[in-house]
Scaffold this active site. Sequence first.
Site, PDB file in Angstrom:
ATOM      1  N   HIS A 330      37.720  47.792  38.457  1.00  0.00           N
ATOM      2  CA  HIS A 330      38.234  46.425  38.510  1.00  0.00           C
ATOM      3  C   HIS A 330      39.391  46.248  39.484  1.00  0.00           C
ATOM      4  O   HIS A 330      39.588  45.158  40.016  1.00  0.00           O
ATOM      5  CB  HIS A 330      38.669  45.955  37.106  1.00  0.00           C
ATOM      6  CG  HIS A 330      39.999  46.471  36.655  1.00  0.00           C
ATOM      7  ND1 HIS A 330      40.197  47.772  36.207  1.00  0.00           N
ATOM      8  CD2 HIS A 330      41.221  45.877  36.585  1.00  0.00           C
ATOM      9  CE1 HIS A 330      41.466  47.937  35.883  1.00  0.00           C
ATOM     10  NE2 HIS A 330      42.115  46.808  36.108  1.00  0.00           N
ATOM     11  N   ASP A 331      40.148  47.293  39.743  1.00  0.00           N
ATOM     12  CA  ASP A 331      41.309  47.186  40.629  1.00  0.00           C
ATOM     13  C   ASP A 331      41.057  47.790  42.005  1.00  0.00           C
ATOM     14  O   ASP A 331      42.011  48.119  42.722  1.00  0.00           O
ATOM     15  CB  ASP A 331      42.525  47.878  39.994  1.00  0.00           C
ATOM     16  CG  ASP A 331      43.453  46.891  39.299  1.00  0.00           C
ATOM     17  OD1 ASP A 331      43.297  45.670  39.510  1.00  0.00           O
ATOM     18  OD2 ASP A 331      44.320  47.340  38.542  1.00  0.00           O
ATOM     19  N   LYS A 334      43.129  46.788  45.014  1.00  0.00           N
ATOM     20  CA  LYS A 334      44.523  47.189  45.182  1.00  0.00           C
ATOM     21  C   LYS A 334      44.689  48.213  46.293  1.00  0.00           C
ATOM     22  O   LYS A 334      45.811  48.430  46.780  1.00  0.00           O
ATOM     23  CB  LYS A 334      45.082  47.738  43.875  1.00  0.00           C
ATOM     24  CG  LYS A 334      45.526  46.640  42.936  1.00  0.00           C
ATOM     25  CD  LYS A 334      46.386  47.180  41.829  1.00  0.00           C
ATOM     26  CE  LYS A 334      46.944  46.023  40.999  1.00  0.00           C
ATOM     27  NZ  LYS A 334      47.629  46.493  39.806  1.00  0.00           N
ATOM     28  N   HIS A 359      44.314  40.935  45.567  1.00  0.00           N
ATOM     29  CA  HIS A 359      43.571  42.159  45.267  1.00  0.00           C
ATOM     30  C   HIS A 359      42.255  41.921  44.525  1.00  0.00           C
ATOM     31  O   HIS A 359      41.275  42.628  44.788  1.00  0.00           O
ATOM     32  CB  HIS A 359      44.459  43.199  44.554  1.00  0.00           C
ATOM     33  CG  HIS A 359      44.646  42.992  43.092  1.00  0.00           C
ATOM     34  ND1 HIS A 359      45.696  42.291  42.566  1.00  0.00           N
ATOM     35  CD2 HIS A 359      43.905  43.410  42.026  1.00  0.00           C
ATOM     36  CE1 HIS A 359      45.609  42.292  41.250  1.00  0.00           C
ATOM     37  NE2 HIS A 359      44.536  42.965  40.895  1.00  0.00           N
ATOM     38  N   HIS A 383      39.729  39.468  36.234  1.00  0.00           N
ATOM     39  CA  HIS A 383      40.583  40.053  35.192  1.00  0.00           C
ATOM     40  C   HIS A 383      41.983  39.449  35.146  1.00  0.00           C
ATOM     41  O   HIS A 383      42.753  39.775  34.239  1.00  0.00           O
ATOM     42  CB  HIS A 383      40.646  41.578  35.336  1.00  0.00           C
ATOM     43  CG  HIS A 383      41.255  42.085  36.608  1.00  0.00           C
ATOM     44  ND1 HIS A 383      40.533  42.215  37.779  1.00  0.00           N
ATOM     45  CD2 HIS A 383      42.509  42.520  36.895  1.00  0.00           C
ATOM     46  CE1 HIS A 383      41.306  42.701  38.723  1.00  0.00           C
ATOM     47  NE2 HIS A 383      42.527  42.894  38.221  1.00  0.00           N
ATOM     48  N   HIS A 384      42.318  38.574  36.088  1.00  0.00           N
ATOM     49  CA  HIS A 384      43.611  37.871  36.039  1.00  0.00           C
ATOM     50  C   HIS A 384      43.447  36.373  35.805  1.00  0.00           C
ATOM     51  O   HIS A 384      44.419  35.624  35.910  1.00  0.00           O
ATOM     52  CB  HIS A 384      44.392  38.091  37.332  1.00  0.00           C
ATOM     53  CG  HIS A 384      44.880  39.489  37.506  1.00  0.00           C
ATOM     54  ND1 HIS A 384      45.834  40.060  36.713  1.00  0.00           N
ATOM     55  CD2 HIS A 384      44.512  40.450  38.390  1.00  0.00           C
ATOM     56  CE1 HIS A 384      46.051  41.305  37.091  1.00  0.00           C
ATOM     57  NE2 HIS A 384      45.251  41.567  38.100  1.00  0.00           N
ATOM     58  N   ASP A 412      42.972  44.671  30.275  1.00  0.00           N
ATOM     59  CA  ASP A 412      43.905  44.874  31.382  1.00  0.00           C
ATOM     60  C   ASP A 412      45.334  44.501  30.983  1.00  0.00           C
ATOM     61  O   ASP A 412      46.288  45.232  31.285  1.00  0.00           O
ATOM     62  CB  ASP A 412      43.445  44.033  32.571  1.00  0.00           C
ATOM     63  CG  ASP A 412      44.167  44.401  33.859  1.00  0.00           C
ATOM     64  OD1 ASP A 412      44.321  45.605  34.110  1.00  0.00           O
ATOM     65  OD2 ASP A 412      44.563  43.492  34.596  1.00  0.00           O
TER      66      ASP A 412
END
Length: 483
Positions: A330-331, A334, A359, A383-384, A412
């Site tokens: 998921h990241d 980044k 990101h 996810h944010h 998260d």
Amino acid sequence: MTYIFSPTSPGPAGGAAPQDILRLGELLGALSHALDLTEGQPKGHCVRCCWIGMQPARELELPPQARSDLYFTLLLKDLGCSSNAARICQLYLTDDLSFKQNFKTVSGSRQGIEFLLRNTALGASPLQKLKTLGHVIARNGELAGELIETRCNRGASIARQMRFSEDVAEGIASLDEHWDGGGQPQGLKGAAIPLFSRIALMAQVADVFAASAGAEAAAAELEARAGSWFDPDLVPVFTAVIRRPGFLADLQDPGLEAEVFATPQAQHIHAVDEDYLDEIARAFSLVIDAKSPFTHGHSQRVARYTGLICDQLGFPPERRRWMVRGALLHDIGKLGISNTILDKPGKLTDEEFSLMKRHPVLGHEVLSRIAAFQELADVSAAHHERLDGKGYPYGMDASQLTQEMRVMAVADIFDALTAERPYRAAMPLEKTYAIMDGMAGPAIDPDCYAALQDAVTASGWPSASDAPLAAAEWDLPAAERSA
């Protein structure tokens, strides 16, 4: 041979899908774009290096297995590149992405000093810049060796975890060795340097100079370093390819990536079944989390919490497995965010926070390159997001957020609060719940949050396996990070 998901792989609606064809070359080629991000390279750098490096392989008449191993060495040459990003920022007081990008054109000690003058302690006071320059110049060889050794060894280790041969691992480990023995990390010389490493380094330099100055400049650069950096017998093989009419146009052709993914060498390897997909996801989660010391273990913990929530909500086993895989990745975006932002110990400026919020978009661009990962890319990129539409990057609201997106957001946030951050200690469970209680409804899904609490209670958290490691997730919750 083609590689096919098992019939239990989730389709667009979450159920079983027809057998989606997925070649390993396509999968790892798409994920290699994430490696380009953290090296500060233009999109497709690793893929172009693969294309360049495979052409001399024909002239060298390598056997099929060796061609396959060379192909994956070229595609994954930068597997360890995220592991030294934080150290670069710490030592040189600079942006790791531009530092790495600019370093690719350095070819000698004089250029090295000029590079340090231009790229060290940017924005610092004159006194701080002078002190930093004095430190890094005095220890330049030692520091360069440390950074390269970290990257090369880490990359080789991850390649082994992904089931690649020892020839691939050694090819990655020796990427920065030079023909005259002046390279790193072991100072190997001449034929002691693995052939795959010699080819990969030349392909890398050829792509960097072809992109910035044209094909003739790339060929001239290889010739200038023949006998020092490069195998003098291989240089003419490469320059013949580079000087071929149409080389640069082919290198810049939008169809080049499809050509690289379709090569027979991409198919001479393990079948991409569900188990292997899990291993690849776990391996790339190590690349992601190595970007910053404050994200160590983050992706695997989010994957663990995601799986626990899915269990509580009654997800079918195959869908739970799919969600865990998405959480591991998921990241991935980044890797394209500078460590000057990721590791900043205080409040981010508006500009820095805007960059941070990119990101999920970068991650979506990487994952969506894989046709069979389209839904996974959508879920991971959200996810944010918040139920009230105040999240990022797209400002999606409850009407647009699927259950899968809501699950991953809760997992998260939980890890973000219970993990160490540069500006605060990990929060105890009671305080974490107090914050998340206030988010339930306007920001996070109450049912997913309740499922997390039930899972935490059932697991006896914190236990040795579930307690957070010394890590941090920088941008969650957004309100806290921007306050």
